[in-house]
Design a protein around this motif. Sequence first.
Motif, mmCIF file in Angstrom:
data_model
loop_
_atom_site.group_PDB
_atom_site.id
_atom_site.type_symbol
_atom_site.label_atom_id
_atom_site.label_comp_id
_atom_site.label_asym_id
_atom_site.label_seq_id
_atom_site.Cartn_x
_atom_site.Cartn_y
_atom_site.Cartn_z
ATOM 1 N N ILE A 165 -100.249 18.913 -13.436
ATOM 2 C CA ILE A 165 -99.518 17.985 -14.300
ATOM 3 C C ILE A 165 -100.528 17.305 -15.223
ATOM 4 O O ILE A 165 -101.575 16.843 -14.766
ATOM 5 C CB ILE A 165 -98.768 16.923 -13.469
ATOM 6 C CG1 ILE A 165 -97.810 17.595 -12.484
ATOM 7 C CG2 ILE A 165 -98.014 15.957 -14.379
ATOM 8 C CD1 ILE A 165 -97.236 16.644 -11.450
ATOM 9 N N GLU A 166 -100.203 17.253 -16.511
ATOM 10 C CA GLU A 166 -101.091 16.640 -17.482
ATOM 11 C C GLU A 166 -100.573 15.289 -17.953
ATOM 12 O O GLU A 166 -99.377 15.109 -18.150
ATOM 13 C CB GLU A 166 -101.258 17.550 -18.708
ATOM 14 C CG GLU A 166 -101.997 18.835 -18.448
ATOM 15 C CD GLU A 166 -102.275 19.607 -19.725
ATOM 16 O OE1 GLU A 166 -103.057 20.577 -19.668
ATOM 17 O OE2 GLU A 166 -101.709 19.243 -20.774
ATOM 18 N N CYS A 167 -101.499 14.384 -18.157
ATOM 19 C CA CYS A 167 -101.170 13.052 -18.678
ATOM 20 C C CYS A 167 -102.100 12.775 -19.854
ATOM 21 O O CYS A 167 -103.318 12.797 -19.693
ATOM 22 C CB CYS A 167 -101.368 12.010 -17.575
ATOM 23 S SG CYS A 167 -100.991 10.315 -18.065
ATOM 24 N N ARG A 168 -101.510 12.520 -21.010
ATOM 25 C CA ARG A 168 -102.307 12.292 -22.209
ATOM 26 C C ARG A 168 -101.944 10.968 -22.865
ATOM 27 O O ARG A 168 -100.766 10.633 -23.003
ATOM 28 C CB ARG A 168 -102.067 13.403 -23.241
ATOM 29 C CG ARG A 168 -102.546 14.770 -22.839
ATOM 30 C CD ARG A 168 -102.263 15.805 -23.924
ATOM 31 N NE ARG A 168 -102.631 17.148 -23.485
ATOM 32 C CZ ARG A 168 -103.835 17.671 -23.628
ATOM 33 N NH1 ARG A 168 -104.785 16.957 -24.221
ATOM 34 N NH2 ARG A 168 -104.096 18.888 -23.207
ATOM 35 N N TRP A 218 -102.088 7.463 -11.179
ATOM 36 C CA TRP A 218 -101.062 8.419 -10.766
ATOM 37 C C TRP A 218 -100.208 7.802 -9.663
ATOM 38 O O TRP A 218 -100.730 7.285 -8.674
ATOM 39 C CB TRP A 218 -101.702 9.717 -10.270
ATOM 40 C CG TRP A 218 -102.274 10.533 -11.399
ATOM 41 C CD1 TRP A 218 -103.567 10.548 -11.831
ATOM 42 C CD2 TRP A 218 -101.557 11.433 -12.253
ATOM 43 N NE1 TRP A 218 -103.705 11.411 -12.891
ATOM 44 C CE2 TRP A 218 -102.478 11.970 -13.175
ATOM 45 C CE3 TRP A 218 -100.228 11.856 -12.312
ATOM 46 C CZ2 TRP A 218 -102.124 12.900 -14.146
ATOM 47 C CZ3 TRP A 218 -99.866 12.778 -13.283
ATOM 48 C CH2 TRP A 218 -100.811 13.294 -14.183
ATOM 49 N N TYR A 219 -98.888 7.881 -9.877
ATOM 50 C CA TYR A 219 -97.926 7.331 -8.930
ATOM 51 C C TYR A 219 -96.980 8.427 -8.461
ATOM 52 O O TYR A 219 -96.740 9.412 -9.140
ATOM 53 C CB TYR A 219 -97.073 6.234 -9.600
ATOM 54 C CG TYR A 219 -97.832 5.012 -10.058
ATOM 55 C CD1 TYR A 219 -98.451 4.986 -11.307
ATOM 56 C CD2 TYR A 219 -97.907 3.869 -9.260
ATOM 57 C CE1 TYR A 219 -99.140 3.851 -11.739
ATOM 58 C CE2 TYR A 219 -98.582 2.737 -9.690
ATOM 59 C CZ TYR A 219 -99.192 2.741 -10.927
ATOM 60 O OH TYR A 219 -99.868 1.622 -11.363
ATOM 61 N N LEU A 236 -105.591 16.944 -6.436
ATOM 62 C CA LEU A 236 -106.843 16.966 -7.182
ATOM 63 C C LEU A 236 -106.652 16.300 -8.542
ATOM 64 O O LEU A 236 -105.751 16.647 -9.292
ATOM 65 C CB LEU A 236 -107.312 18.412 -7.383
ATOM 66 C CG LEU A 236 -107.542 19.222 -6.109
ATOM 67 C CD1 LEU A 236 -107.969 20.640 -6.458
ATOM 68 C CD2 LEU A 236 -108.575 18.553 -5.215
ATOM 69 N N ILE A 237 -107.519 15.356 -8.843
ATOM 70 C CA ILE A 237 -107.419 14.629 -10.108
ATOM 71 C C ILE A 237 -108.678 14.830 -10.919
ATOM 72 O O ILE A 237 -109.783 14.695 -10.410
ATOM 73 C CB ILE A 237 -107.171 13.132 -9.851
ATOM 74 C CG1 ILE A 237 -105.775 12.940 -9.258
ATOM 75 C CG2 ILE A 237 -107.330 12.326 -11.138
ATOM 76 C CD1 ILE A 237 -105.499 11.535 -8.800
ATOM 77 N N ASN A 238 -108.464 15.160 -12.190
ATOM 78 C CA ASN A 238 -109.565 15.331 -13.111
ATOM 79 C C ASN A 238 -109.315 14.497 -14.347
ATOM 80 O O ASN A 238 -108.240 14.553 -14.935
ATOM 81 C CB ASN A 238 -109.698 16.816 -13.496
ATOM 82 C CG ASN A 238 -110.902 17.058 -14.384
ATOM 83 O OD1 ASN A 238 -110.870 16.810 -15.579
ATOM 84 N ND2 ASN A 238 -111.970 17.539 -13.793
ATOM 85 N N SER A 292 -105.879 13.157 -18.338
ATOM 86 C CA SER A 292 -106.095 13.230 -16.897
ATOM 87 C C SER A 292 -105.120 14.256 -16.344
ATOM 88 O O SER A 292 -103.987 14.369 -16.832
ATOM 89 C CB SER A 292 -105.861 11.868 -16.243
ATOM 90 O OG SER A 292 -105.986 11.952 -14.824
ATOM 91 N N THR A 293 -105.551 15.017 -15.345
ATOM 92 C CA THR A 293 -104.659 15.998 -14.743
ATOM 93 C C THR A 293 -104.566 15.775 -13.238
ATOM 94 O O THR A 293 -105.541 15.366 -12.604
ATOM 95 C CB THR A 293 -105.130 17.439 -15.002
ATOM 96 O OG1 THR A 293 -106.437 17.615 -14.441
ATOM 97 C CG2 THR A 293 -105.178 17.739 -16.489
ATOM 98 N N LEU A 294 -103.396 16.029 -12.718
ATOM 99 C CA LEU A 294 -103.139 15.986 -11.288
ATOM 100 C C LEU A 294 -102.703 17.379 -10.865
ATOM 101 O O LEU A 294 -101.736 17.908 -11.412
ATOM 102 C CB LEU A 294 -102.040 14.976 -10.962
ATOM 103 C CG LEU A 294 -101.454 15.025 -9.540
ATOM 104 C CD1 LEU A 294 -102.491 14.588 -8.514
ATOM 105 C CD2 LEU A 294 -100.212 14.128 -9.432
#
Lengths: 115, 116
Positions: free
Chosen positions: A21-24, A35-36, A68-70, A77-79
Amino acid sequence: GAVVSQHPSWVICKSGTSVKIECRSLDFQATTMFWYRQFPKQSLMLMATSNEGSKATYEQGVEKDKFLINHASLTLSTLTVTSAHPEDSSFYICSASRDSHQPQHFGDGTRLSIL
Amino acid sequence: GENVEQHPSTLSVQEGDSAVIKCTYSDSASNYFPWYKQELGKRPQLIIDIRSNVGEKKDQRIAVTLNKTAKHFSLHITETQPEDSAVYFCAATPEAGGTSYGKLTFGQGTILTVHP
């Protein structure tokens, strides 16, 4: 301003699959992303705090090897939910803030369904 | 760590009435208190926030009050409209220092229904 985009919005996959999952942050640089996880009719539970260029900080009870979070840049950020199982089915939401003194702005969330 | 309690869990009002949602928190280090509105399947949206150096803040029909001594804060919505129907979450966080820096702890949520 302060738009946060999250992708994908909906994922259905088989048990054992890994899902990213991507968050931008689209119009600002986010030093911190969060991340929730939110189960139906429940509140938002913080899973981890993601800081650009460093390892994520996980909340108690959250398996870091499974989630895993990057946070490779100030806007992404990706989960990754590794080897997902039906109990991982939930609504995952990210948030981002310019810094810890600024309000958190949320993404649209990702509804993850594991069959 | 911080613990935020929110009441009531459900609130039903008639259009035009006022709605009040209350939250209490446990960590005296918390000094930032946002309120979020979440419609079904959508993102939480910040509607108002307050910092500990003020006791009240107002934005049109929405107001928030904070009592640091008692560790509670409240959301007040006046002249409610059907479109105010949603789930409302309070949250608390210390903004500076400590391991909880910037982390939001959410209340359990209040389902507000405004009947036309």
